[in-house]
Scaffold this motif. Structure first.
Motif, PDB file in Angstrom:
ATOM      1  N   LEU A 173       2.848  -7.018   5.059  1.00 39.43           N
ATOM      2  CA  LEU A 173       2.390  -7.523   5.247  1.00 39.43           C
ATOM      3  C   LEU A 173       3.258  -8.629   6.389  1.00 39.43           C
ATOM      4  O   LEU A 173       2.552  -9.277   7.495  1.00 39.43           O
ATOM      5  CB  LEU A 173       1.472  -9.181   4.517  1.00 39.43           C
ATOM      6  CG  LEU A 173       0.769  -9.065   3.036  1.00 39.43           C
ATOM      7  CD1 LEU A 173       0.720 -10.183   2.616  1.00 39.43           C
ATOM      8  CD2 LEU A 173      -0.837  -8.137   4.237  1.00 39.43           C
ATOM      9  N   VAL A 174       4.083  -8.246   6.520  1.00 41.15           N
ATOM     10  CA  VAL A 174       5.028  -8.344   7.595  1.00 41.15           C
ATOM     11  C   VAL A 174       5.786  -7.259   8.871  1.00 41.15           C
ATOM     12  O   VAL A 174       5.864  -7.988   9.679  1.00 41.15           O
ATOM     13  CB  VAL A 174       6.531  -8.493   6.250  1.00 41.15           C
ATOM     14  CG1 VAL A 174       7.760  -9.497   7.825  1.00 41.15           C
ATOM     15  CG2 VAL A 174       6.318 -10.025   6.050  1.00 41.15           C
ATOM     16  N   ALA A 175       5.861  -5.716   8.227  1.00 39.00           N
ATOM     17  CA  ALA A 175       6.026  -5.499   9.430  1.00 39.00           C
ATOM     18  C   ALA A 175       4.894  -3.778   9.732  1.00 39.00           C
ATOM     19  O   ALA A 175       5.281  -3.647  10.831  1.00 39.00           O
ATOM     20  CB  ALA A 175       7.152  -4.080   8.503  1.00 39.00           C
ATOM     21  N   GLY A 176       4.050  -4.548   8.584  1.00 36.45           N
ATOM     22  CA  GLY A 176       2.369  -4.643   9.388  1.00 36.45           C
ATOM     23  C   GLY A 176       2.260  -2.750   8.733  1.00 36.45           C
ATOM     24  O   GLY A 176       3.540  -1.838   8.234  1.00 36.45           O
ATOM     25  N   GLY A 177       1.422  -2.315   7.748  1.00 31.05           N
ATOM     26  CA  GLY A 177       1.573  -0.155   8.194  1.00 31.05           C
ATOM     27  C   GLY A 177       1.055  -0.756   6.315  1.00 31.05           C
ATOM     28  O   GLY A 177       0.983  -1.304   5.708  1.00 31.05           O
ATOM     29  N   ALA A 178       0.243   0.372   5.745  1.00 30.94           N
ATOM     30  CA  ALA A 178      -0.426   0.662   4.761  1.00 30.94           C
ATOM     31  C   ALA A 178       0.263   1.823   3.701  1.00 30.94           C
ATOM     32  O   ALA A 178       0.026   3.169   4.879  1.00 30.94           O
ATOM     33  CB  ALA A 178      -1.910   0.454   4.393  1.00 30.94           C
ATOM     34  N   TRP A 179       0.569   1.836   2.671  1.00 31.98           N
ATOM     35  CA  TRP A 179       1.118   3.383   2.528  1.00 31.98           C
ATOM     36  C   TRP A 179       0.216   3.548   1.038  1.00 31.98           C
ATOM     37  O   TRP A 179      -0.018   2.092  -0.149  1.00 31.98           O
ATOM     38  CB  TRP A 179       2.869   2.853   1.887  1.00 31.98           C
ATOM     39  CG  TRP A 179       3.210   3.764   1.204  1.00 31.98           C
ATOM     40  CD1 TRP A 179       3.487   4.691   1.124  1.00 31.98           C
ATOM     41  CD2 TRP A 179       4.025   3.351   0.047  1.00 31.98           C
ATOM     42  NE1 TRP A 179       4.235   5.667  -0.539  1.00 31.98           N
ATOM     43  CE2 TRP A 179       4.476   4.564  -0.866  1.00 31.98           C
ATOM     44  CE3 TRP A 179       4.416   2.636  -1.239  1.00 31.98           C
ATOM     45  CZ2 TRP A 179       5.277   5.209  -1.914  1.00 31.98           C
ATOM     46  CZ3 TRP A 179       4.927   2.198  -2.222  1.00 31.98           C
ATOM     47  CH2 TRP A 179       5.595   3.453  -2.375  1.00 31.98           C
ATOM     48  N   SER A 180       0.158   4.585   0.594  1.00 28.67           N
ATOM     49  CA  SER A 180      -0.502   5.417  -0.728  1.00 28.67           C
ATOM     50  C   SER A 180       0.575   5.607  -1.433  1.00 28.67           C
ATOM     51  O   SER A 180       1.094   7.131  -1.546  1.00 28.67           O
ATOM     52  CB  SER A 180      -0.867   6.184  -0.154  1.00 28.67           C
ATOM     53  OG  SER A 180      -1.903   5.945  -1.516  1.00 28.67           O
ATOM     54  N   PRO A 181       1.244   5.128  -2.526  1.00 28.80           N
ATOM     55  CA  PRO A 181       2.240   5.677  -3.510  1.00 28.80           C
ATOM     56  C   PRO A 181       1.701   6.875  -3.911  1.00 28.80           C
ATOM     57  O   PRO A 181       3.073   7.552  -4.469  1.00 28.80           O
ATOM     58  CB  PRO A 181       2.082   4.274  -4.709  1.00 28.80           C
ATOM     59  CG  PRO A 181       2.030   2.867  -4.062  1.00 28.80           C
ATOM     60  CD  PRO A 181       1.184   3.982  -2.588  1.00 28.80           C
ATOM     61  N   CYS A 182       0.569   7.232  -4.652  1.00 29.58           N
ATOM     62  CA  CYS A 182       0.067   8.546  -5.325  1.00 29.58           C
ATOM     63  C   CYS A 182      -0.586   8.564  -4.400  1.00 29.58           C
ATOM     64  O   CYS A 182      -1.857   8.151  -5.213  1.00 29.58           O
ATOM     65  CB  CYS A 182       0.293   8.490  -6.978  1.00 29.58           C
ATOM     66  SG  CYS A 182       0.031   9.610  -7.528  1.00 29.58           S
ATOM     67  N   PRO A 183      -0.555   9.277  -3.886  1.00 29.53           N
ATOM     68  CA  PRO A 183      -2.326  10.025  -3.475  1.00 29.53           C
ATOM     69  C   PRO A 183      -3.483  10.564  -3.997  1.00 29.53           C
ATOM     70  O   PRO A 183      -4.845  10.727  -3.954  1.00 29.53           O
ATOM     71  CB  PRO A 183      -2.525  10.375  -2.066  1.00 29.53           C
ATOM     72  CG  PRO A 183      -0.698  10.317  -1.261  1.00 29.53           C
ATOM     73  CD  PRO A 183      -0.039  10.047  -3.117  1.00 29.53           C
ATOM     74  N   SER A 184      -2.704  11.206  -4.990  1.00 31.84           N
ATOM     75  CA  SER A 184      -3.583  12.168  -5.662  1.00 31.84           C
ATOM     76  C   SER A 184      -3.497  11.402  -7.161  1.00 31.84           C
ATOM     77  O   SER A 184      -4.358  12.189  -8.592  1.00 31.84           O
ATOM     78  CB  SER A 184      -2.849  13.431  -6.218  1.00 31.84           C
ATOM     79  OG  SER A 184      -1.654  12.907  -6.668  1.00 31.84           O
ATOM     80  N   CYS A 185      -3.605  10.149  -7.744  1.00 33.32           N
ATOM     81  CA  CYS A 185      -3.222   9.340  -8.815  1.00 33.32           C
ATOM     82  C   CYS A 185      -4.887   9.422  -9.068  1.00 33.32           C
ATOM     83  O   CYS A 185      -4.930   8.379  -8.182  1.00 33.32           O
ATOM     84  CB  CYS A 185      -2.115   8.743  -8.710  1.00 33.32           C
ATOM     85  SG  CYS A 185      -0.462   9.180  -9.290  1.00 33.32           S
ATOM     86  N   ASP A 186      -5.128   8.791  -9.691  1.00 36.19           N
ATOM     87  CA  ASP A 186      -6.608   7.433 -10.488  1.00 36.19           C
ATOM     88  C   ASP A 186      -5.520   6.890 -11.434  1.00 36.19           C
ATOM     89  O   ASP A 186      -5.827   7.499 -12.347  1.00 36.19           O
ATOM     90  CB  ASP A 186      -6.882   8.774 -11.483  1.00 36.19           C
ATOM     91  CG  ASP A 186      -8.846   7.617 -11.345  1.00 36.19           C
ATOM     92  OD1 ASP A 186      -8.799   7.365 -10.837  1.00 36.19           O
ATOM     93  OD2 ASP A 186      -9.768   8.833 -12.362  1.00 36.19           O
ATOM     94  N   VAL A 187      -5.953   6.014 -10.460  1.00 39.48           N
ATOM     95  CA  VAL A 187      -5.063   4.619 -10.828  1.00 39.48           C
ATOM     96  C   VAL A 187      -5.886   3.486 -11.770  1.00 39.48           C
ATOM     97  O   VAL A 187      -7.377   3.755 -11.597  1.00 39.48           O
ATOM     98  CB  VAL A 187      -4.703   3.862 -10.116  1.00 39.48           C
ATOM     99  CG1 VAL A 187      -3.779   2.275 -10.385  1.00 39.48           C
ATOM    100  CG2 VAL A 187      -3.682   4.566  -9.166  1.00 39.48           C
ATOM    101  N   ALA A 188      -6.060   3.416 -13.027  1.00 36.16           N
ATOM    102  CA  ALA A 188      -6.953   2.523 -13.602  1.00 36.16           C
ATOM    103  C   ALA A 188      -6.612   0.823 -13.186  1.00 36.16           C
ATOM    104  O   ALA A 188      -5.915   0.685 -12.966  1.00 36.16           O
ATOM    105  CB  ALA A 188      -6.070   2.425 -15.395  1.00 36.16           C
ATOM    106  N   VAL A 189      -7.878   0.631 -13.267  1.00 35.69           N
ATOM    107  CA  VAL A 189      -8.178  -0.852 -13.387  1.00 35.69           C
ATOM    108  C   VAL A 189      -7.330  -1.634 -14.233  1.00 35.69           C
ATOM    109  O   VAL A 189      -6.726  -1.820 -15.679  1.00 35.69           O
ATOM    110  CB  VAL A 189      -9.906  -1.345 -13.326  1.00 35.69           C
ATOM    111  CG1 VAL A 189     -10.370  -0.575 -12.266  1.00 35.69           C
ATOM    112  CG2 VAL A 189     -10.356  -0.719 -14.260  1.00 35.69           C
TER     113      VAL A 189
END
Length: 813
Positions: free
Chosen positions: A279-295
Motif C-alpha cells: 500500500l506504500v510502494a504500490g504493486g501486487a505480488w503472488s507469493p505462490c502462484p501454484s498454491c491452493d491456499v486454505a481459508v
C-alpha cells in the motif's frame, strides 16, 4: 409501526402481578426484539449496544436472514463521561433511515465502520463516535462470513472489499440477485437475445463462468471517497500492523472433483489464491502462484512484514499441505519444514480443514505433532530459526487451545484450565477458567479460529473461587477487576481498562435486560427487550431418560402445554433430528423462544405436548433404518414420565434433515397421526444434485453440485457412495420410494429458493397419485427457513389447523 421499548424493566413490568398469564403465540414471536453483538472500542471509552425493533416492523424483506439489520439501531454509551446514550439512527425502520449495523472500530476507537440496507445489499458508512457524524461511501462489501470485508488501515483510511450489489453469492443474500438474473435471462430470450446459463465439467470445466471481480478500495474516513487499489475475486483481507501491506484471499480457477475420493459437504469448487498488495510502494505480488491456499488463516507478524498461510500445491492432496512463511519486504516465501514435526490443521466434523497458527513476536507459532501422534496429541510449536520448540509439552494430555500470544509468551487453555507459557516453554498455571470477549467486535470464521489477542488485552473468567471472578493479565500477574458476575446473568464482554462488564439478565418470561456493571457501582440498565412477554407463560422442559441404540443412557426433553387441563389426555408432537443429542434442554427453545421455525413453545401454547428426542447417529445402521422405533421408544419413555400423554394422538414435525426423518418414520409406523415435513429430501438419488434457482442461474457464485454430493456421500445423508455405485442403498433410504406405506396425513413445506425445492412437488405427487391426505405449501421468495413475517404467521396458522384436524387439542385449549 411499533416503536422501540426503551423503558427500564421496572417500568415495563409495573402492575404485572395483577395481569393474567397468557400462552406464547406467533404474534408474540413476531413482535420480539433482538440484541446484537455488544462491543467496546479499543480505547474502552465507547460501548455500543445494538438492538432491533419488533421483528414484524421491518420495512423490507429482501435481505432474508439479514432482515433484522433493517431495524437495528446503535446505542452508544460514553464510559468516561456517562450520561444518556446517543442512538443511531434515531428513526430506524422508517422509509428515510434503515438500521445501522456495527462493524470494526478504527485503531483509536473514535470511529466505527457501519452498514445499512441498500439495493438488496449492505452499504458501508463511517460513524464518528465522538460527534455522531456519519459518512456513507456508496460501496457494498462482499460477505464477511469467512473473514473480513472491512478493516482499518489507520484512523483515516478504511479498506473495503467492494462488489456490485447485484452480484450473487452463496454466503449472503440469495434471492434478489438470483431472481433478477432469471428475469434478465427470460427477457433476453423474449427479445431474441441469448439467454443461457453455462456450466462445464471435465475438459469443459473452464466454461463455468467466474464472478465479476470485486475491488479493494481505500476509503477516506472523513469524506467517504474511495480509491481502487486492486481488483480480483477477493473474499477476505488482512492488513499488516503498520498498514504497509495487505493480504488478500481470492477465488482461483475451478477445481475438478476427484472421482476416487468420497465427496465432503465442504469441498470447494475453486482453488484459493493469495495476493499481497504493497500500500506504500504500490504493486501486487503472488507469493505462490501454484498454491491452493486454505481459508481461515491470514496472520501477520507484529512487525508487519511476515505472513503465515496454510497451503498445498495445486496437484497435491491436503495431507501434503504446509504452513508457509512469507516475507513481504524481500518477497520470499517458503514452507515451514522439520522432519520430526508435522504441522497440522484441525479437521471439523464436516470435513473442512482449519489451520491454526499465529506469531510470538516474530516467531511463528503453529499447531503440530511429533511423529504419528493423534490429533488429540497436537501441541503448539514455536518455529524458531534453529528448530521447533514445543511450547505446550508440559501441559496435561488433551487438546490445547491458544488464547493469546505476545513477545513474552502465550496463554493456552486445556481441560478448563488456563496456562501462561514463556518463550522457553515454561508453563505457569493461572487457574481454572476461560477467556472472555474483550475490546473490539467479533468477526467472521477466520477471526474466530485464529487472530488471538495479546495477553495484556485478554479478559479471563476464573472459576477457582466461591464465585466466578473476571480478571486481566497485568505484567504476567492476574489482576481482579472487582466486578460482580452473577451466575444468573450471561457475561457478554469485559472491558479491563474501564473496569466494566456488560451482562444480560433474563427473567422466566423471556424479558431481557442489558446491564453495565462497574467496580464499586450499582448495575446500570442499558436496554430492556421484549417487555411484552412479561405476562407470557413458557413451557418448562422435563427430562426423559431412555436407552440409545448402543444401550447408552440418553436424555430427551418433554414440554407440556402451558395450561394443561387436569386429568385430560394431551396430544403429543415429536420433533426429531437424527444426530441431535440433548444432555441439557436446548436454550433456543426456552424463553424468549426466538426460533421462527420449529418453535415448540407455540405448540405448547396451543395445547400440545412436545418431545425433543435424543437420536444419536448409529453408524451400524443405514440412515432411515429403525427411525420410527427409536422415536417411539423415546415417546414411550415420555409417557412413563407423564401419564397424561395420549400416544394415540401423536404427530411428527421435522425440518431439513428432520424433515427427511419424519417422512422416513411415517413410512415405518401407523402410530403417527399427522406429519409435517419442511425443507426436506425425499428422493435421495435426485437430491444428490441440488437444483436451486441460484445453482441454475448463478453457477459463478459457486456451483452447488458438489455440496449435494458431499452431503449425500459423507455428510448427513450417509450414503457413502454416489447413487450409480450403490443404487439399492438410495432406494432403501428414500421416503419417496416408500410413500405407499405412509398412512398419516402429511403437510409438506418448502421455500422455492431452497437448495432443492423440487423435492416437495416430487413427494406431493407420490401422495397425490395414491389419493392420500396431503397438503403442499410452497412459500415463494423463501430459502431454507421461512423468514418473512407474513409467511411465518401464515404457516403457523396452517400448522395449528392441520394439527387440530388430525390430533385434536387438549380440552380447554
Amino acid at each position: 409501526m411499533r416503536r422501540f421499548a426503551p423503558r427500564l424493566l421496572a417500568c415495563a413490568l409495573m402492575g404485572a402481578g395483577a395481569a393474567q398469564a397468557s400462552p406464547f403465540t406467533v404474534d408474540q414471536l413476531l413482535a420480539q426484539q433482538r440484541l446484537g453483538p455488544v462491543s467496546v472500542d479499543p480505547s474502552q471509552r465507547w460501548l455500543v449496544v445494538p438492538t432491533t425493533g419488533p421483528y414484524d416492523s421491518a420495512p423490507r424483506w429482501d435481505l432474508e436472514d439479514l432482515t433484522p439489520m433493517t431495524i437495528t439501531r446503535l446505542s452508544v454509551f460514553d464510559l468516561r463521561k456517562g450520561g444518556a446514550p446517543r442512538v443511531f439512527p434515531s428513526n430506524a425502520g422508517s422509509p428515510e433511515a434503515w438500521g445501522y449495523n456495527p462493524g470494526p472500530y478504527a485503531p483509536s476507537g473514535a470511529k466505527m465502520a457501519v452498514t445499512r440496507a441498500r439495493s438488496g445489499s449492505l452499504e458501508v458508512g463511517i460513524l464518528n463516535l465522538t460527534d455522531g457524524a456519519v459518512v456513507w461511501t456508496g460501496l457494498f462489501p462482499v460477505t464477511d462470513v469467512m473473514g473480513r470485508s472491512l478493516q482499518w488501515r489507520s484512523d483515516d483510511v478504511l479498506l473495503v472489499l467492494a462488489k456490485d450489489p447485484a452480484t450473487p453469492t452463496t454466503a449472503g443474500v440469495v434471492g434478489p440477485p438470483a431472481e433478477q438474473r432469471l428475469i434478465d435471462r427470460w427477457r433476453a430470450t423474449r427479445e431474441n437475445r441469448v439467454g443461457v446459463t453455462v456450466m462445464g465439467s471435465g475438459r469443459y470445466l473452464d466454461q463455468t463462468p467466474a464472478l465479476p471481480p470485486s475491488r479493494l478500495v481505500a476509503v477516506d474516513a472523513t469524506r467517504g471517497l474511495g480509491q481502487v487499489l486492486a481488483q480480483g475475486d477477493f473474499f477476505d483481507l488482512e492488513v499488516a500492523p503498520g498498514g504497509r501491506f495487505v493480504g488478500l484471499l481470492s477465488n482461483g480457477p475451478p477445481l475438478a472433483p476427484d472421482p476416487s475420493v468420497p465427496a465432503m459437504t465442504t469441498d470447494p469448487f475453486r482453488r484459493h489464491r493469495l495476493t499481497v498488495v504493497d500500500l506504500v510502494a504500490g504493486g501486487a505480488w503472488s507469493p505462490c502462484p501454484s498454491c491452493d491456499v486454505a481459508v481461515d488463516l491470514l496472520a501477520w507478524s507484529p512487525g508487519g512484514a511476515g505472513l503465515l498461510v496454510y497451503a498445498r500445491g495445486d496437484n497435491d492432496p491436503w495431507s501434503a499441505a504446509r504452513y508457509w512463511r512469507i516475507d513481504a519486504l524481500t518477497r520470499r516465501a517458503a514452507p515451514l519444514h522439520d522432519r520430526d514435526i508435522t504441522p497440522m490443521a484441525e479437521t471439523t466434523g464436516y470435513g473442512s480443514r482449519v489451520p491454526r497458527a499465529d506469531w510470538m513476536s516474530e516467531t511463528p507459532v503453529v499447531l503440530g505433532r511429533r511423529g504419528d501422534a493423534s490429533q488429540d496429541g497436537a501441541d503448539w510449536f514455536a518455529w524458531g530459526a534453529k528448530a521447533p520448540l514445543n511450547l505446550t509439552a508440559a501441559l496435561p494430555p488433551g487438546p490445547r487451545r491458544l488464547e493469546a500470544t505476545g513477545p513474552a509468551g502465550i496463554v493456552a487453555s486445556q481441560g478448563g484450565r488456563l496456562w501462561r507459557i514463556d518463550p522457553l516453554g515454561r508453563a505457569t498455571l493461572l487457574g481454572a477458567g476461560r477467556s472472555l470477549q474483550g475490546a473490539g467486535l467479533p468477526g467472521g470464521e477466520r477471526l474466530v479460529f485464529n487472530n488471538r489477542p495479546r495477553p495484556e488485552d485478554l479478559a479471563l473468567m476464573l472459576d477457582d473461587g466461591p464465585r466466578p471472578t473476571p480478571v486481566v493479565l497485568d505484567k504476567a500477574r492476574l489482576r481482579p477487576l472487582g466486578l460482580d458476575a452473577p451466575t444468573d446473568e450471561t457475561l457478554l464482554l469485559v472491558a479491563g481498562q474501564a473496569r466494566a462488564a456488560v451482562t444480560l439478565k433474563q427473567d422466566a418470561h423471556g424479558v431481557e435486560t442489558v446491564l453495565l456493571r462497574r467496580a464499586g457501582q450499582a448495575p446500570q440498565a442499558l436496554a430492556t427487550l421484549n417487555a411484552h412477554l412479561a405476562q407470557v407463560d413458557f413451557s418448562a422442559p422435563r427430562a426423559v431418560s431412555h436407552l440409545g441404540p448402543r444401550g447408552e443412557t440418553l436424555t430427551s426433553w418433554l414440554y407440556m402445554p402451558t395450561t394443561p387441563p387436569s386429568g385430560a389426555k394431551v396430544p403429543l408432537v415429536v420433533i426429531p433430528y437424527p444426530g441431535k443429542v440433548y444432555p441439557t434442554a436446548p436454550t433456543s427453545q426456552g424463553p424468549p423462544a426466538r426460533q421462527l421455525y420449529l418453535n415448540l413453545q407455540i405448540l405448547a401454547g396451543a395445547g400440545y405436548a412436545v418431545l425433543l428426542p435424543s437420536l444419536p447417529v448409529d453408524t451400524r445402521r443405514e440412515p432411515a433404518e429403525g427411525l420410527a422405533d427409536r422415536i417411539l421408544a423415546a415417546a414411550d419413555a415420555a409417557a412413563t414420565v407423564e401419564p397424561r400423554l395420549d400416544l394415540n394422538r401423536m404427530g411428527l414435525w421435522g425440518h431439513s434433515y428432520g424433515g427427511y426423518a419424519v417422512l422416513s418414520a411415517a413410512a415405518q409406523s401407523r402410530q403417527f397421526k399427522a406429519v409435517i415435513a419442511g425443507a426436506f429430501a425425499a428422493d435421495l438419488a435426485s437430491h444428490y444434485t441440488r437444483k436451486s434457482l441460484l445453482a441454475t442461474v448463478a453457477p459463478d457464485a459457486a456451483v452447488e453440485i458438489m455440496v449435494g454430493a458431499g452431503w449425500m456421500e459423507q455428510g448427513q445423508g450417509r450414503m457413502g457412495a454416489p447413487p450409480w455405485v450403490d443404487p439399492d442403498r438410495y432406494v432403501r433410504n428414500s421416503p419417496l420410494l416408500h410413500a405407499d406405506r405412509i398412512t398419516a396425513p402429511v403437510m409438506l413445506v418448502m421455500g422455492d429458493l431452497d437448495s432443492d425445492p423440487g423435492q416437495a412437488l416430487t413427494m406431493f405427487g407420490a401422495l397425490f397419485r395414491q389419493n392420500k391426505d396431503a397438503v403442499s405449501l410452497q412459500y415463494h421468495g423463501e430459502t431454507h427457513v421461512i423468514m418473512t413475517a407474513a409467511n411465518v404467521a401464515d404457516f403457523h396458522r396452517r400448522l395449528l389447523a392441520f394439527l387440530r384436524d388430525n390430533l385434536g387439542t387438549s380440552p380447554g385449549s
